[in-house]
Scaffold this motif. Structure first.
Motif, mmCIF file in Angstrom:
data_model
loop_
_atom_site.group_PDB
_atom_site.id
_atom_site.type_symbol
_atom_site.label_atom_id
_atom_site.label_comp_id
_atom_site.label_asym_id
_atom_site.label_seq_id
_atom_site.Cartn_x
_atom_site.Cartn_y
_atom_site.Cartn_z
ATOM 1 N N TYR A 147 0.840 -1.196 0.000
ATOM 2 C CA TYR A 147 0.000 0.000 0.000
ATOM 3 C C TYR A 147 0.878 1.251 0.000
ATOM 4 N N ASN A 148 0.305 2.343 -0.438
ATOM 5 C CA ASN A 148 1.006 3.623 -0.368
ATOM 6 C C ASN A 148 0.568 4.358 0.885
ATOM 7 N N LEU A 149 1.515 5.000 1.537
ATOM 8 C CA LEU A 149 1.244 5.820 2.708
ATOM 9 C C LEU A 149 1.631 7.248 2.363
ATOM 10 N N ILE A 150 0.689 8.149 2.488
ATOM 11 C CA ILE A 150 0.949 9.571 2.260
ATOM 12 C C ILE A 150 0.747 10.271 3.590
ATOM 13 N N LEU A 151 1.835 10.808 4.120
ATOM 14 C CA LEU A 151 1.831 11.450 5.426
ATOM 15 C C LEU A 151 2.022 12.948 5.206
ATOM 16 N N THR A 152 1.017 13.723 5.549
ATOM 17 C CA THR A 152 0.997 15.146 5.222
ATOM 18 C C THR A 152 0.895 15.999 6.473
ATOM 19 N N THR A 153 1.641 17.101 6.474
ATOM 20 C CA THR A 153 1.644 18.023 7.601
ATOM 21 C C THR A 153 1.758 19.455 7.099
ATOM 22 N N VAL A 154 1.454 20.389 7.961
ATOM 23 C CA VAL A 154 1.573 21.805 7.668
ATOM 24 C C VAL A 154 2.832 22.388 8.318
ATOM 25 N N GLN A 155 3.520 21.593 9.075
ATOM 26 C CA GLN A 155 4.689 22.053 9.816
ATOM 27 C C GLN A 155 5.839 22.444 8.889
ATOM 28 N N PRO A 156 6.790 23.223 9.401
ATOM 29 C CA PRO A 156 7.952 23.575 8.581
ATOM 30 C C PRO A 156 8.703 22.338 8.107
ATOM 31 N N MET A 157 9.345 22.463 6.966
ATOM 32 C CA MET A 157 10.060 21.353 6.340
ATOM 33 C C MET A 157 11.058 20.694 7.296
ATOM 34 N N GLU A 158 11.798 21.489 8.060
ATOM 35 C CA GLU A 158 12.803 20.943 8.966
ATOM 36 C C GLU A 158 12.160 20.024 10.009
ATOM 37 N N GLU A 159 10.998 20.417 10.512
ATOM 38 C CA GLU A 159 10.298 19.591 11.502
ATOM 39 C C GLU A 159 9.788 18.302 10.879
ATOM 40 N N MET A 160 9.281 18.404 9.650
ATOM 41 C CA MET A 160 8.804 17.214 8.954
ATOM 42 C C MET A 160 9.967 16.247 8.735
ATOM 43 N N ILE A 161 11.106 16.764 8.321
ATOM 44 C CA ILE A 161 12.274 15.914 8.074
ATOM 45 C C ILE A 161 12.748 15.265 9.369
ATOM 46 N N GLY A 162 12.817 16.038 10.442
ATOM 47 C CA GLY A 162 13.244 15.500 11.736
ATOM 48 C C GLY A 162 12.325 14.392 12.222
ATOM 49 N N PHE A 163 11.028 14.601 12.069
ATOM 50 C CA PHE A 163 10.059 13.596 12.490
ATOM 51 C C PHE A 163 10.183 12.340 11.627
ATOM 52 N N ALA A 164 10.312 12.543 10.317
ATOM 53 C CA ALA A 164 10.455 11.407 9.393
ATOM 54 C C ALA A 164 11.721 10.616 9.712
ATOM 55 N N ASP A 165 12.812 11.318 10.014
ATOM 56 C CA ASP A 165 14.058 10.635 10.383
ATOM 57 C C ASP A 165 13.855 9.786 11.635
ATOM 58 N N GLY A 166 13.145 10.349 12.604
ATOM 59 C CA GLY A 166 12.896 9.634 13.854
ATOM 60 C C GLY A 166 12.074 8.370 13.667
ATOM 61 N N LEU A 167 11.166 8.395 12.707
ATOM 62 C CA LEU A 167 10.329 7.216 12.440
ATOM 63 C C LEU A 167 11.114 6.116 11.721
ATOM 64 N N GLY A 168 12.120 6.515 10.966
ATOM 65 C CA GLY A 168 12.941 5.535 10.260
ATOM 66 C C GLY A 168 12.278 4.918 9.043
ATOM 67 N N ILE A 169 11.300 5.604 8.473
ATOM 68 C CA ILE A 169 10.596 5.033 7.311
ATOM 69 C C ILE A 169 10.613 5.951 6.093
ATOM 70 N N LYS A 170 11.343 7.048 6.168
ATOM 71 C CA LYS A 170 11.276 8.025 5.074
ATOM 72 C C LYS A 170 11.883 7.509 3.773
ATOM 73 N N ASP A 171 12.747 6.509 3.846
ATOM 74 C CA ASP A 171 13.362 5.978 2.636
ATOM 75 C C ASP A 171 12.602 4.799 2.030
ATOM 76 N N LYS A 172 11.474 4.437 2.613
ATOM 77 C CA LYS A 172 10.639 3.364 2.052
ATOM 78 C C LYS A 172 9.972 3.895 0.780
ATOM 79 N N SER A 173 9.970 3.101 -0.267
ATOM 80 C CA SER A 173 9.447 3.561 -1.557
ATOM 81 C C SER A 173 7.941 3.818 -1.536
ATOM 82 N N ASN A 174 7.230 3.212 -0.601
ATOM 83 C CA ASN A 174 5.778 3.382 -0.547
ATOM 84 C C ASN A 174 5.342 4.436 0.473
ATOM 85 N N VAL A 175 6.308 5.096 1.129
ATOM 86 C CA VAL A 175 5.999 6.108 2.135
ATOM 87 C C VAL A 175 6.372 7.480 1.585
#
Length: 174
Positions: free
Chosen positions: A94-122
């Motif tokens: 499945y595809n996961l689309i995770l959307t936020t209004v937060q600043p880019m730096e915060e989105m990147i930091g959160f994505a890094d913490g989750l450890g899933i930002k490099d998954k092709s379906n995320v």
């Protein structure tokens, strides 16, 4: 006096049991509610985690899609997305689309913490102008929408939702 105390105790126990039963149904109550989200996955173009303009329809493709509007400072969002990241392999079809209004730096930091930002379906997308939030009329996060492979709404939830329920709805949308 003992009889009165026993009756009061019995009423409290029955009331508590009823209330606990009610609470256990909250996770599935949205299922029975009338769907209020757009019946079709909207096609906005937003910047992804790398700053590239990305079409929601483009990343959704023809797969069932889990679309989540979140805020990384929200403890419910942290818990929900943390639970999903722990079981990310179960979402591989499945595809996961995770959307936020937060600043880019915060989105990147959160994505890094989750450890899933490099998954092709995320796909992490930034709604910097709040177009998606306004379109969905997001009032609470996480707001979770399940769309089938034809981009039609299957289910919507607000708050923490059981992973099994999300997987079941996604599976039904193949």
């Amino acid at each position: 006096m003992k009889k009165t105390n026993l009756i009061i105790l019995l009423i409290v126990l029955l009331g508590g049991a009823s209330y606990m039963g009610y609470l256990s149904q909250l996770g599935t109550s949205a299922e029975a509610a009338i769907l209020t989200a757009p019946s079709e996955l909207p096609d906005f173009t937003l910047n992804d985690i790398n700053g590239k303009a990305t079409s929601i329809h483009g990343v959704a493709g023809a797969k069932p899609t889990l679309f989540i509007y979140y805020n990384s400072t929200c403890h419910l969002c942290q818990e929900e997305l943390g639970n999903i990241s722990k079981r990310i392999e179960e979402f591989k079809d499945y595809n996961l689309i995770l959307t936020t209004v937060q600043p880019m730096e915060e989105m990147i930091g959160f994505a890094d913490g989750l450890g899933i930002k490099d998954k092709s379906n995320v796909h992490f997308l930034l709604d910097s102008e709040m177009k998606v939030a306004s379109f969905y009329q997001v009032r609470s996060v996480p707001s979770i929408y399940v769309y089938d492979g034809k981009k039609q709404l299957v289910a919507e939830y607000v708050g923490i939702t059981k992973i099994e329920l999300l997987l079941e709805k996604l599976s039904a949308g193949k």
